[in-house]
Design an enzyme around this catalytic site. Structure first.
Site, PDB file in Angstrom:
ATOM      1  N   ASP A 244       0.819  -1.211   0.000  1.00 52.63           N
ATOM      2  CA  ASP A 244       0.000   0.000   0.000  1.00 52.63           C
ATOM      3  C   ASP A 244       0.849   1.256   0.000  1.00 52.63           C
ATOM      4  OD1 ASP A 244      -1.720  -2.238   1.284  1.00 52.63           O
ATOM      5  OD2 ASP A 244      -3.121  -0.712   0.586  1.00 52.63           O
ATOM      6  N   ASN A 254       2.137  -3.037   3.958  1.00 54.47           N
ATOM      7  CA  ASN A 254       1.098  -3.814   3.280  1.00 54.47           C
ATOM      8  C   ASN A 254       0.134  -4.351   4.344  1.00 54.47           C
ATOM      9  OD1 ASN A 254      -0.002  -5.005   0.865  1.00 54.47           O
ATOM     10  ND2 ASN A 254       0.794  -6.971   1.527  1.00 54.47           N
TER      11      ASN A 254
END
Lengths: 366, 366
Positions: A244, A254
């Site tokens: 992310d 993440n």
């Protein structure tokens, strides 16, 4: 990619109705719903309440929000407000800010009457670029899978673990972590995917298992606890996850639990790769654990689990005593030292400032 | 320990009815059911289908099965058959075999008419010894918690992570991992427990969160993915888990996912302790990963999750697409090198043959 043999993207502009449409991912795999996002509030809800999710798709969705809002009110105030409201929807994924910055920079320069069409054009460009970046991630990542396949006996499969959904449903198409997998399948390499269910929201069970089944990719669902054991017993050849937000130094933020899998991969000498379009890189950051804000989400995500009852209807069940206190951090940071490499649209590099500088010299300052 | 302010054990012989009773743990935390185990088949189901679970409690339950069966048929054939049938119920926990061996060794020496009462007496002794061993684990483990408490500012809590249920419901009373916690609470040390929900069966959410709430111990439920992140941010002072089988070399086989937490503890310099009565040690083994059989359980445990609907009834929801393939290993092995120490009824030792030999010289051969 395909759902029921028909090709879909996760978000698209419907020329006929002139509306932005998404797959409302909250109901997958049990119900397939397409939803029209007609106004800014709908976009804010779609991102904040995770009708769409995944860093690249969040960015693309935010871009389309400007088009819808500029049609209604193209004023400067409306532009700024849209930027702020969308930025507040999800704190961790950096693609959101990237798309918002790109959109505001363009629209600010234009007159009010130019803004709606320019916003639409840029949103569509962002989507097309996302698709192309993810396709290229697949082309580069395919090399890793091919290399492992050459070490296998005839008929032996390449076993890949993935966490959460970094599939095409997390992007506009192809996916990040799944793009090399889909490319390998297209070349008739037998890949077998171990799918972490990915509590609390079970995006692995809801989305990745669904995606892979629709693409006829061999897979098994596992609980998040199982990956280490499988690695100890030689059942995993390669781990690929998405991210992310990635720091300029190669730390990877993440979905919560990624760090644990990276530790297990390192302990068992298994390559741990992270697939990402460069839009998820936050070049300014150098220490993911200290610098990346981690979203703390609603405790109901932990206490209640959503699924399909035996009678086919969907419902939530509470798994703990009433009023159980909860902590629910949504992401964790995997330090660069645990990442074997980053698979980007420009190729594969070491997870480090130096590694990234070789592929993206224009972003790296000394 | 207490449920609703009344003291219970997880299994007991009811003098009035002359029956063996258990808490049927499949329905906790939503329903509290006491069940009578009247015949051998009921005992086999109770262990195999996990009405009772936890290595020490499995051993105690198996012991009582002999009493019930010897009352019905005290023959040698019946004795052998009972041994074999019970041994096949669960493959991983070694306390089961330990209790069965103890029981058969005693009963074989006795005449048939002596067997029922002798079986009852030994089963009760096994239970009493389990309670005492677990109490002592608490006394020794309390020292670790006290030491951490002295490093804290006034009012600051000691944060402990635990996985699965190694609580009193996994034993006859006190629990293994929870015994130090209950002892610390009795000394008014503010302990805060992070409870891994422990997929697939959610024994953390169902049982540990329930136990701790009933004992008024401060706690938060987390998904299994969250522990590493909490450790990275200094939110965990100590990890204590139980074990289903421990090798003579200190490798620890426990509920799937324990290994991942041990890796994270090591990566963050957090002490990782395992609490066990010596009955869970398999002295003959020296390599847990290679030698301990790992139970592969039903895929329904992964695909369907049980809990309470909003209307108060209990139900299962399916979290993945229909016909999703599953892998479901129930345990993993944490190598001794990742274990800071073993908390036993005789004290705390290094997780190694040498460490165990200091506490249990009578079991260790060169």
């Amino acid at each position: 990619m395909k759902i029921g043999n028909q090709h879909y993207r996760s978000i698209w502009f419907d020329e006929q109705s002139q509306h932005v449409k998404i797959i409302d991912q909250r109901w997958l795999p049990h119900q397939f719903k397409i939803v029209t996002l007609n106004n800014r509030d709908a976009f804010i809800a779609a991102i904040g309440d995770m009708w769409v999710r995944g860093a690249p798709l969040i960015g693309a969705t935010a871009a389309y929000a400007f088009y819808v809002q500029m049609k209604k009110d193209p004023s400067h105030q409306s532009l700024d407000q849209t930027y702020d409201l969308l930025l507040a929807t999800r704190p961790t994924a950096v693609n959101l800010r990237w798309a918002l910055d790109k959109m505001r920079a363009l629209l600010t320069r234009l007159s009010e009457n130019q803004r709606p069409q320019a916003a639409l054009a840029l949103a569509q460009e962002i989507c097309e670029q996302d698709v192309e970046r993810n396709r290229l991630i697949g082309v580069h990542g395919l090399g890793l899978i091919k290399k492992i396949a050459t070490t296998k006996s005839p008929g032996e499969r390449v076993n890949i673990l993935t966490h959460c959904n970094a599939g095409w449903l997390a992007t506009v198409d192809w996916g990040t972590a799944t793009s090399p997998i889909y490319h390998a399948a297209q070349e008739n390499i037998h890949v077998h995917i171990y799918v972490d269910e990915t509590r609390p929201r079970n995006q692995g069970a809801h989305l990745t298992a669904f995606e892979l089944a629709q693409q006829n990719i061999d897979h098994q669902l596992i609980v998040d606890n199982a990956g280490g054991h499988l690695m100890q017993h030689g059942d995993i050849d390669l781990v690929i996850t998405g991210t992310d937000r990635t720091t300029g130094s190669g730390d990877v933020c993440n979905k919560i639990g990624t760090y644990l899998k990276a530790l297990a991969a390192r302990d068992n000498d298994i390559p741990f790769y992270v697939a990402l379009p460069s839009t998820t890189i936050d070049w300014a950051l150098s220490n993911g654990i200290a610098q990346i804000p981690i979203e703390e989400r609603d405790s109901l995500e932990v206490t209640k689990i959503w699924g399909k009852l035996d009678n086919g209807t969907v419902a939530q069940v509470q798994i703990c005593p009433d009023n159980t206190p909860v902590a629910n951090p949504a992401f964790d940071v995997t330090p660069a030292r645990l990442v074997t490499g980053l698979i980007t649209e420009r190729g594969i590099c070491e997870a480090s400032k130096l590694g990234l500088a070789k592929l993206f010299p224009e972003f790296v300052t000394n």
